[in-house]
Enzyme design. Structure first.
Site, short mmCIF file in Angstrom:
data_model
loop_
_atom_site.label_atom_id
_atom_site.label_comp_id
_atom_site.label_asym_id
_atom_site.label_seq_id
_atom_site.Cartn_x
_atom_site.Cartn_y
_atom_site.Cartn_z
N ALA A 123 7.22 -28.27 27.03
CA ALA A 123 6.88 -29.51 26.32
C ALA A 123 7.27 -30.69 27.23
O ALA A 123 8.03 -31.57 26.85
CB ALA A 123 7.53 -29.59 24.96
N GLY A 160 18.75 -33.26 33.81
CA GLY A 160 18.76 -34.65 33.34
C GLY A 160 20.12 -35.01 32.76
O GLY A 160 20.80 -34.18 32.14
N SER A 191 12.57 -36.94 25.14
CA SER A 191 13.01 -35.60 24.73
C SER A 191 11.81 -34.87 24.16
O SER A 191 10.97 -35.49 23.49
CB SER A 191 14.09 -35.73 23.65
OG SER A 191 14.25 -34.49 22.99
N SER A 192 11.74 -33.56 24.40
CA SER A 192 10.64 -32.79 23.82
C SER A 192 10.70 -32.85 22.30
O SER A 192 9.67 -32.78 21.62
CB SER A 192 10.72 -31.33 24.28
OG SER A 192 10.81 -31.28 25.68
N GLY A 240 10.55 -37.42 31.61
CA GLY A 240 11.91 -37.07 32.03
C GLY A 240 11.89 -35.84 32.92
O GLY A 240 12.47 -35.82 34.01
N HIS A 241 11.15 -34.80 32.48
CA HIS A 241 11.04 -33.59 33.30
C HIS A 241 10.33 -33.91 34.62
O HIS A 241 10.70 -33.41 35.68
CB HIS A 241 10.22 -32.51 32.58
CG HIS A 241 10.82 -32.02 31.30
ND1 HIS A 241 10.25 -32.24 30.07
CD2 HIS A 241 11.96 -31.32 31.07
CE1 HIS A 241 10.98 -31.68 29.13
NE2 HIS A 241 12.03 -31.12 29.70
#
Ligand code: PAF
Length: 283
Positions: A31, A146, A184-185, A35-36
């Site tokens: 997801a 993160g 966030s996912s 951020g990722h």
């Protein structure tokens, strides 16, 4: 982009590559969001070859509902990784990662006494096991995490040090939406109304940091942050802790803004959100 589903394919391909090239690993549960992708970019800048793992790790969930509803969107993830120029992705099935239930237990002592460790029993044992497995399988030169999961980053850094693993653990800054909500996912599970109010968590962190910088005591600043969020009548606060970034223990006085973090976990509807802010950070 290479796609690996089994540990043997992964090892066969990566182990020779590692001898001549630097490898960066970005472990995720999918997801994927900005951020990722910031972790992928950091890895690509530092290494010759970047591999992202996508695995919703059942052993780190202490709540079956949370595991069941954790967002899964592998096709979108693959497109995003491809667009970033990620070299490979490892997407194992649970049976590949856990052919049998692990009997090992990884404890992190005082580093997990508070915050996530206190409120999510067994969580860091599950994180430690899966990250140790991934590091053993990929043997990356660097692995990227993160800072939103500050306690997770700290325990992984400690595990790598304690077990003499040959990987540098790299922390990357929190990426926020324009209204301040930490990416966030789990944000995908917020309703429209909840999504509008969720950035109040960051607002409370900023206010608390300002108060500490203005010389308010830890106890007063914490109390105000709690009453601010409580006053909105929508958050169910799990904790607001002001901690040392080194020991992760709650502090009663601030001696160094750079080593002081304000950490929050709160439920908004069905969704549990976490965030943190280092007091010295520009806000
Ligand atoms: O931060 C996460 O997404 C997970 O905890 C991690 C590090 C991928 C382990 O499952």
């Amino acid at each position: 982009m290479q796609i690996f589903e089994t540990i043997s394919e992964l090892r066969k391909s990566l182990l020779p590559l590692r001898l001549q090239h630097t490898l960066g690993l970005v472990p995720t549960m999918g997801a994927l969001h900005e951020g990722h992708l910031s972790l992928i970019r950091a890895s690509k800048a530092d290494n010759d070859y970047t591999i992202c793992s996508i695995f919703v790790n059942p052993t780190q969930f202490n709540n079956a509902e949370d595991l069941k509803h954790y967002p899964r969107m592998p096709e979108d993830d693959l497109k995003l990784l491809e667009a970033e120029g990620c070299n490979a992705v490892f997407m194992p099935e649970p049976i590949e990662m856990y052919p049998s239930e692990p009997v090992i237990n990884i404890g992190f002592g005082a580093l997990e006494t508070d915050m996530e460790g206190k409120h999510r029993e067994g969580h860091f044992n599950g994180v430690g096991i899966v990250v140790a497995k991934l590091l053993n399988m990929v043997q990356p030169h660097r692995a990227y995490f993160g800072q939103k999961d500050l306690q997770q980053y700290t325990i992984i850094r400690q595990m790598v040090k304690d077990l003499s693993m040959d990987t540098q653990v790299v922390a990357c800054p929190i990426v926020r939406e324009t209204d301040g909500l930490a990416m966030s996912s789990r944000n995908l599970r917020l309703t429209t109304e909840e999504r509008k109010i969720a950035p109040q968590i960051y607002k409370s962190l900023k206010h608390c940091a300002n108060q500490l910088r203005d010389g308010k005591s830890v106890a007063e600043a914490r109390k105000e942050a709690i009453s601010f969020l409580d006053g909105l009548d929508v958050f169910n606060i799990e904790y607001i802790d002001i901690v040392s970034t080194e020991t992760l223990a709650p502090i009663s006085e601030v001696s160094d803004f750079e080593k002081t973090a304000i950490c929050i976990a709160a439920h908004l509807g069905q969704v549990r959100l976490i965030d943190n802010l280092i007091v010295s950070d520009e806000v």
